[in-house]
Design a protein around this motif. Structure first.
Motif, PDB file in Angstrom:
ATOM      1  N   GLY A  63       0.786  -1.168  -0.022  1.00 51.93           N
ATOM      2  CA  GLY A  63       0.024   0.087  -0.012  1.00 51.93           C
ATOM      3  C   GLY A  63       0.853   1.094   0.105  1.00 51.93           C
ATOM      4  O   GLY A  63       2.024   1.130  -0.095  1.00 51.93           O
ATOM      5  N   GLY A  64       0.156   2.678  -0.040  1.00 56.15           N
ATOM      6  CA  GLY A  64       1.008   3.759   0.102  1.00 56.15           C
ATOM      7  C   GLY A  64       1.102   4.083  -1.307  1.00 56.15           C
ATOM      8  O   GLY A  64       1.276   3.163  -2.102  1.00 56.15           O
ATOM      9  N   GLY A  65       1.208   5.512  -1.365  1.00 55.45           N
ATOM     10  CA  GLY A  65       1.596   6.129  -2.557  1.00 55.45           C
ATOM     11  C   GLY A  65       2.693   5.972  -3.004  1.00 55.45           C
ATOM     12  O   GLY A  65       3.926   6.047  -2.402  1.00 55.45           O
ATOM     13  N   ARG A  66       3.120   5.747  -4.626  1.00 56.58           N
ATOM     14  CA  ARG A  66       4.207   5.592  -5.381  1.00 56.58           C
ATOM     15  C   ARG A  66       4.336   6.167  -6.585  1.00 56.58           C
ATOM     16  O   ARG A  66       3.100   6.150  -7.209  1.00 56.58           O
ATOM     17  CB  ARG A  66       4.926   3.954  -5.356  1.00 56.58           C
ATOM     18  N   TYR A  81       8.989   1.540 -25.148  1.00 57.23           N
ATOM     19  CA  TYR A  81       8.395   2.801 -24.550  1.00 57.23           C
ATOM     20  C   TYR A  81       8.710   2.690 -23.010  1.00 57.23           C
ATOM     21  O   TYR A  81       8.726   1.620 -22.433  1.00 57.23           O
ATOM     22  CB  TYR A  81       7.164   3.027 -24.997  1.00 57.23           C
ATOM     23  N   VAL A  82       8.615   3.728 -22.360  1.00 58.31           N
ATOM     24  CA  VAL A  82       8.644   3.690 -20.761  1.00 58.31           C
ATOM     25  C   VAL A  82       7.070   4.412 -20.369  1.00 58.31           C
ATOM     26  O   VAL A  82       6.887   5.427 -21.181  1.00 58.31           O
ATOM     27  CB  VAL A  82       9.766   4.696 -20.461  1.00 58.31           C
ATOM     28  N   LYS A  83       6.658   3.727 -19.452  1.00 53.87           N
ATOM     29  CA  LYS A  83       5.351   4.121 -18.809  1.00 53.87           C
ATOM     30  C   LYS A  83       5.552   4.798 -17.564  1.00 53.87           C
ATOM     31  O   LYS A  83       5.847   4.089 -16.749  1.00 53.87           O
ATOM     32  CB  LYS A  83       4.462   3.008 -18.618  1.00 53.87           C
ATOM     33  N   LEU A  84       5.137   6.006 -17.505  1.00 50.96           N
ATOM     34  CA  LEU A  84       4.964   6.732 -16.162  1.00 50.96           C
ATOM     35  C   LEU A  84       3.888   6.589 -15.348  1.00 50.96           C
ATOM     36  O   LEU A  84       2.680   6.653 -16.095  1.00 50.96           O
ATOM     37  CB  LEU A  84       5.525   8.063 -16.379  1.00 50.96           C
ATOM     38  N   GLY A  85       3.694   6.479 -14.495  1.00 54.80           N
ATOM     39  CA  GLY A  85       2.400   6.373 -13.671  1.00 54.80           C
ATOM     40  C   GLY A  85       2.638   6.627 -12.114  1.00 54.80           C
ATOM     41  O   GLY A  85       3.694   6.623 -11.498  1.00 54.80           O
ATOM     42  N   SER A  86       1.517   6.547 -11.330  1.00 54.45           N
ATOM     43  CA  SER A  86       1.323   6.759  -9.993  1.00 54.45           C
ATOM     44  C   SER A  86       0.234   5.782  -9.256  1.00 54.45           C
ATOM     45  O   SER A  86      -0.449   5.476 -10.181  1.00 54.45           O
ATOM     46  CB  SER A  86       1.115   8.106  -9.545  1.00 54.45           C
ATOM     47  N   VAL A  87       0.515   5.386  -8.137  1.00 56.33           N
ATOM     48  CA  VAL A  87      -0.304   4.570  -7.505  1.00 56.33           C
ATOM     49  C   VAL A  87      -0.629   5.036  -6.063  1.00 56.33           C
ATOM     50  O   VAL A  87       0.330   5.473  -5.515  1.00 56.33           O
ATOM     51  CB  VAL A  87      -0.125   3.049  -7.476  1.00 56.33           C
ATOM     52  N   ILE A  88      -1.729   4.931  -5.614  1.00 57.97           N
ATOM     53  CA  ILE A  88      -2.174   5.069  -4.292  1.00 57.97           C
ATOM     54  C   ILE A  88      -2.288   3.898  -3.262  1.00 57.97           C
ATOM     55  O   ILE A  88      -2.463   4.099  -2.105  1.00 57.97           O
ATOM     56  CB  ILE A  88      -3.079   6.285  -4.101  1.00 57.97           C
ATOM     57  N   ASP A  89      -2.612   2.658  -4.021  1.00 61.16           N
ATOM     58  CA  ASP A  89      -2.771   1.518  -3.141  1.00 61.16           C
ATOM     59  C   ASP A  89      -1.913   0.599  -3.339  1.00 61.16           C
ATOM     60  O   ASP A  89      -1.164   0.102  -2.182  1.00 61.16           O
ATOM     61  CB  ASP A  89      -4.271   1.048  -3.490  1.00 61.16           C
ATOM     62  N   ASN A  90      -2.032  -0.345  -4.452  1.00 65.45           N
ATOM     63  CA  ASN A  90      -0.932  -1.574  -4.655  1.00 65.45           C
ATOM     64  C   ASN A  90      -0.446  -1.617  -5.811  1.00 65.45           C
ATOM     65  O   ASN A  90      -0.887  -1.605  -6.611  1.00 65.45           O
ATOM     66  CB  ASN A  90      -2.124  -2.853  -4.395  1.00 65.45           C
ATOM     67  N   TYR A  91       0.952  -1.328  -5.677  1.00 60.43           N
ATOM     68  CA  TYR A  91       1.757  -1.063  -6.867  1.00 60.43           C
ATOM     69  C   TYR A  91       1.915  -2.574  -7.573  1.00 60.43           C
ATOM     70  O   TYR A  91       1.983  -2.301  -8.976  1.00 60.43           O
ATOM     71  CB  TYR A  91       3.245  -0.553  -6.449  1.00 60.43           C
ATOM     72  N   ARG A  92       2.024  -3.515  -6.832  1.00 58.80           N
ATOM     73  CA  ARG A  92       1.996  -4.814  -7.687  1.00 58.80           C
ATOM     74  C   ARG A  92       0.846  -5.051  -8.522  1.00 58.80           C
ATOM     75  O   ARG A  92       1.134  -5.547  -9.582  1.00 58.80           O
ATOM     76  CB  ARG A  92       2.117  -5.786  -6.526  1.00 58.80           C
TER      77      ARG A  92
END
Length: 235
Positions: A63-66, A81-92
């Motif tokens: 959990g936690g933002g990344r 290509y490189v994909k940029l993103g963010s997540v606030i719950d489950n990075y996996r």
């Protein structure tokens, strides 16, 4: 502030990644030629190991933002290509979603950079996306075609450091909190008006290892006002 433990894990991630990069380059010709689904075991294994290595020594809580950068390679042009993103719950879970989508089109996850937990990852992603757009002309939203993940990750690590430094600074004066000015912290040349000047991918040297200091990722971007408050730059 760096600690002995942080330095050890940085060293360990960089050491492991050297072997992963060698495997990535060895498998690239096969991906360029096009591989049928399902991918062979050695490619699936690489996809899993680049993620586990990227978070090695970082907060193990899923959990936690990344924020994250994922590199995919496959057939045709552009072949990566490189994909940029963010997540606030489950990075996996998020990474798995991107892997599944890319696999349908013959692209495999071959490299990754994932931050430790950060506050307000959505605004941080917006700031980093704008910085990457200044430096890399071939982009479509959060997708950066033919991009070098090493340079992008060096800038990402510096952006996270600048973000943390700003948040750890003095409390804002009464009248409302101000969003961190990541562009200013990274030493970008900011001035009023105008759009960002393309710098042809000149983000400085360095690898994905977080050893790169903020100064290593500095570059001039004329007329690029990069307040995270709105995270906006002309596309």
């Amino acid at each position: 502030m760096p600690t002995a433990s942080n330095e050890y894990w940085t060293w360990e991630r960089d050491k492991r990644r050297k072997g992963l990069v060698s495997r990535k380059e060895a498998l690239t010709p096969r991906l360029r030629d096009g591989l049928p689904f399902p991918f062979p075991p050695e490619i699936e294994k690489l996809s899993k190991e680049v993620v586990s290595t990227a978070v090695l020594g970082k907060n193990p809580n899923e959990g936690g933002g990344r924020i994250y950068l994922l590199e995919f390679r496959g057939p045709g042009q552009p072949g990566q290509y490189v994909k940029l993103g963010s997540v606030i719950d489950n990075y996996r879970r998020r990474v798995l979603q991107h892997r599944r989508i890319a696999r349908v089109h013959g692209f495999a996850l071959v490299d990754a950079w994932i931050s430790d937990q950060v506050p307000d990852p959505t605004k941080l992603e917006s700031a980093l996306r704008n910085l990457l757009r200044i430096s890399h002309r071939e982009h479509d939203g959060e997708y950066f075609l033919n991009s070098d993940i090493d340079k992008a990750a060096s800038l990402a690590a510096a952006t996270v450091e600048a973000w943390r430094t700003q948040l750890a600074g003095p409390a804002p004066e009464q009248g409302g909190a101000q969003a961190p000015d990541v562009g200013g912290r990274l030493g970008l040349d900011v001035s009023a008006g105008g759009g960002g000047e393309d710098r042809g991918g000149d983000l400085g040297g360095g690898g994905v290892g977080e050893r790169a200091a903020v100064g290593d990722a500095r570059h001039s971007a004329a007329a690029a006002s990069l307040s995270v408050a709105d995270g906006s730059l002309p596309a």
